[in-house]
Enzyme design. Structure first.
Site, PDB file in Angstrom:
ATOM      1  N   ASP A 137      23.122 -16.881   3.061  1.00  0.00           N
ATOM      2  CA  ASP A 137      22.623 -17.330   4.364  1.00  0.00           C
ATOM      3  C   ASP A 137      22.349 -16.103   5.233  1.00  0.00           C
ATOM      4  O   ASP A 137      22.934 -15.041   5.016  1.00  0.00           O
ATOM      5  CB  ASP A 137      23.684 -18.182   5.082  1.00  0.00           C
ATOM      6  N   ARG A 187      14.448 -18.127   1.054  1.00  0.00           N
ATOM      7  CA  ARG A 187      14.415 -19.285   1.953  1.00  0.00           C
ATOM      8  C   ARG A 187      13.855 -18.819   3.298  1.00  0.00           C
ATOM      9  O   ARG A 187      14.363 -17.885   3.895  1.00  0.00           O
ATOM     10  CB  ARG A 187      15.831 -19.818   2.154  1.00  0.00           C
TER      11      ARG A 187
HETATM   12  P1  FAD Z   1      12.548 -27.504  14.850  1.00  0.00           P
HETATM   13  O1  FAD Z   1      11.343 -27.072  15.603  1.00  0.00           O
HETATM   14  O2  FAD Z   1      13.902 -27.112  15.385  1.00  0.00           O
HETATM   15  O3  FAD Z   1      12.583 -29.069  14.618  1.00  0.00           O
HETATM   16  C1  FAD Z   1      11.463 -29.797  14.163  1.00  0.00           C
HETATM   17  C2  FAD Z   1      11.786 -31.275  14.101  1.00  0.00           C
HETATM   18  O4  FAD Z   1      12.827 -31.520  13.147  1.00  0.00           O
HETATM   19  C3  FAD Z   1      12.311 -31.875  15.383  1.00  0.00           C
HETATM   20  O5  FAD Z   1      11.264 -32.220  16.248  1.00  0.00           O
HETATM   21  C4  FAD Z   1      13.068 -33.065  14.858  1.00  0.00           C
HETATM   22  O6  FAD Z   1      12.176 -34.089  14.506  1.00  0.00           O
HETATM   23  C5  FAD Z   1      13.701 -32.540  13.604  1.00  0.00           C
HETATM   24  N1  FAD Z   1      15.047 -31.972  13.832  1.00  0.00           N
HETATM   25  C6  FAD Z   1      15.334 -30.659  13.959  1.00  0.00           C
HETATM   26  N2  FAD Z   1      16.657 -30.456  14.151  1.00  0.00           N
HETATM   27  C7  FAD Z   1      17.220 -31.672  14.148  1.00  0.00           C
HETATM   28  C8  FAD Z   1      18.567 -32.129  14.278  1.00  0.00           C
HETATM   29  N3  FAD Z   1      19.591 -31.287  14.478  1.00  0.00           N
HETATM   30  N4  FAD Z   1      18.799 -33.466  14.214  1.00  0.00           N
HETATM   31  C9  FAD Z   1      17.781 -34.332  14.006  1.00  0.00           C
HETATM   32  N5  FAD Z   1      16.477 -33.935  13.868  1.00  0.00           N
HETATM   33  C10 FAD Z   1      16.200 -32.650  13.939  1.00  0.00           C
HETATM   34  N6  FAD Z   1      19.129 -20.728  10.099  1.00  0.00           N
HETATM   35  C11 FAD Z   1      19.571 -19.457  10.061  1.00  0.00           C
HETATM   36  O7  FAD Z   1      19.503 -18.759  11.071  1.00  0.00           O
HETATM   37  N7  FAD Z   1      20.098 -18.930   8.904  1.00  0.00           N
HETATM   38  C12 FAD Z   1      20.153 -19.635   7.737  1.00  0.00           C
HETATM   39  O8  FAD Z   1      20.631 -19.119   6.724  1.00  0.00           O
HETATM   40  C13 FAD Z   1      19.673 -20.973   7.747  1.00  0.00           C
HETATM   41  N8  FAD Z   1      19.683 -21.740   6.637  1.00  0.00           N
HETATM   42  C14 FAD Z   1      19.067 -22.975   6.666  1.00  0.00           C
HETATM   43  C15 FAD Z   1      18.972 -23.723   5.490  1.00  0.00           C
HETATM   44  C16 FAD Z   1      18.251 -24.908   5.474  1.00  0.00           C
HETATM   45  C17 FAD Z   1      18.125 -25.664   4.199  1.00  0.00           C
HETATM   46  C18 FAD Z   1      17.640 -25.379   6.677  1.00  0.00           C
HETATM   47  C19 FAD Z   1      16.823 -26.629   6.685  1.00  0.00           C
HETATM   48  C20 FAD Z   1      17.775 -24.684   7.841  1.00  0.00           C
HETATM   49  C21 FAD Z   1      18.499 -23.492   7.850  1.00  0.00           C
HETATM   50  N9  FAD Z   1      18.648 -22.763   9.042  1.00  0.00           N
HETATM   51  C22 FAD Z   1      19.153 -21.487   8.973  1.00  0.00           C
HETATM   52  C23 FAD Z   1      18.360 -23.393  10.360  1.00  0.00           C
HETATM   53  C24 FAD Z   1      16.955 -23.096  10.835  1.00  0.00           C
HETATM   54  O9  FAD Z   1      16.826 -21.734  11.154  1.00  0.00           O
HETATM   55  C25 FAD Z   1      16.612 -23.926  12.079  1.00  0.00           C
HETATM   56  O10 FAD Z   1      17.511 -23.612  13.087  1.00  0.00           O
HETATM   57  C26 FAD Z   1      16.635 -25.425  11.861  1.00  0.00           C
HETATM   58  O11 FAD Z   1      16.173 -25.769  10.577  1.00  0.00           O
HETATM   59  C27 FAD Z   1      15.748 -26.149  12.886  1.00  0.00           C
HETATM   60  O12 FAD Z   1      14.420 -25.706  12.767  1.00  0.00           O
HETATM   61  P2  FAD Z   1      13.225 -26.620  12.170  1.00  0.00           P
HETATM   62  O13 FAD Z   1      12.424 -25.734  11.274  1.00  0.00           O
HETATM   63  O14 FAD Z   1      13.787 -27.784  11.520  1.00  0.00           O
HETATM   64  O15 FAD Z   1      12.295 -26.929  13.380  1.00  0.00           O
END
Ligand code: FAD
Length: 311
Positions: A137, A187
């Site tokens: 991560d 990722r």
């Molecule tokens: P956003 O613009 O935040 O969300 C887009 C849409 O997704 C929203 O409009 C909503 O419909 C839906 N959504 C988003 N969040 C939520 C929620 N909490 N509950 C319900 N619906 C929601 N971040 C790191 O910094 N380091 C990592 O190692 C890391 N690993 C990850 C691994 C995976 C598999 C995933 C999916 C995410 C990871 N993240 C990590 C988190 C990532 O950086 C984002 O903070 C997170 O995924 C929200 O961004 P988004 O791309 O979904 O878009």
């Protein structure tokens, strides 16, 4: 960026808030919706159910920022245990593990980098013996150089080790170029941490634009992109870029977090895409939950209700 994201992430740093929120049991609705359980057995059961539904899994033993060597050792032991149980249940073809280096010693004074590297090596060896892989991560920007250096070391012996890059950081497009080579699992996420303007884009639109530029680099390259987002626009763009760059299904994958857009996870899998669900488990769910709430302030009312009723 949502107006509430910054204040919520700042509030999450308060010890009093942490104490209050951590007093909620894992069974409280809001915690349970993001974390299927605290024990190894419960998370292996949750993994089996997801695999049954045609999804893949990456498991995260919750915990971060440890300043205690014994705690770091306990985390390594937890990973060895879960890898053993996944292998025993025949799940390692579809389930791997995600590891936060700060949970296995990266912040220990004096020799943190070295301890984290050795602990990560132990987990990578156990994962390989179990027939699966590890993804490191990515945490806040102060750890990026150390994490990428540890990744390079690990890949000498375990080239299958995956990395995470965060589109929010200015440096990431260039990091994508460096990692878009054959055999490299990367990722791409937007980034979950509160970062200063000097190193990171602040506007949602700028982060999304960076995400698309990074996607292009990774999909045009020779590595294995892992597209981690719940954003419907990013998923749509990734899908059309994959066609544009002649990527066939299975030469990249989508990743989403446990409990977020579960129907979309199943829809993509039914379309023949590889979809991996990130499943966190354990007692240290505080930091993880606060980052999820900051991303989705609509959940706050639900959260406050759980806090008051302490059910
Ligand atoms: P956003 O613009 O935040 O969300 C887009 C849409 O997704 C929203 O409009 C909503 O419909 C839906 N959504 C988003 N969040 C939520 C929620 N909490 N509950 C319900 N619906 C929601 N971040 C790191 O910094 N380091 C990592 O190692 C890391 N690993 C990850 C691994 C995976 C598999 C995933 C999916 C995410 C990871 N993240 C990590 C988190 C990532 O950086 C984002 O903070 C997170 O995924 C929200 O961004 P988004 O791309 O979904 O878009």
């Amino acid at each position: 960026m949502s107006l509430l994201r910054q204040p919520l992430l700042l509030l999450a740093r308060s010890a009093a808030v942490k104490k209050l929120v951590s007093s909620m049991p894992v069974s409280a609705g809001i915690v349970r919706s993001y974390v299927p359980g605290e024990t190894t057995g419960s998370v292996v059961d949750a993994t089996a159910a997801l695999v049954e539904d045609g999804l893949r899994v990456t498991l995260d033993h919750l915990g971060e920022d440890t300043m205690d060597a014994e705690q770091a050792d306990a985390t390594v032991t937890a990973y060895l245990e879960v890898l053993g149980q996944l292998a025993a249940r025949g799940l390692t073809r579809n389930a791997e593990v995600s590891v936060k280096l700060s949970a296995i010693g990266q912040f220990l004074p004096d020799n943190g980098h070295k301890v984290a590297l050795e602990n990560a090596r132990t987990i990578c060896r156990a994962a390989r013996n179990a027939g699966t892989t590890v993804t490191l991560d990515m945490e806040d920007h102060t750890t990026t150089d150390s994490t990428l250096a540890i990744l390079r070391e690990l890949r000498k012996d375990f080239p299958e080790t995956g990395a995470v890059l965060q589109a929010a950081l200015h440096r990431t497009e260039s990091d994508c170029r460096a990692l878009a080579h054959e055999g490299s699992r990367v990722r791409l996420c937007k980034g979950a941490y509160l970062e200063p303007e000097s190193v990171a884009f602040q506007d949602k639109l700028d982060i999304d634009r960076s995400y698309v530029r990074c996607l292009k680099v990774l999909l045009a390259g020779d590595g294995y992109p892992m597209i981690a987002t719940h954003d419907p626009r990013m998923v749509e763009i990734a899908s059309s870029l994959a066609s544009r760059y002649g990527r066939t299904q299975g030469t990249y994958e989508y990743q989403m977090l446990y409990g977020i857009r579960p129907d979309e996870q199943r829809r993509l899998a039914a379309d023949g895409e590889t979809v991996r669900v990130y499943v966190p488990y354990g007692q240290e769910w505080y930091g993880y939950l606060m980052r999820r709430l900051a991303e989705r302030p609509q959940n706050l009312t639900f959260f406050l209700r759980s806090l008051v009723s302490k059910k």
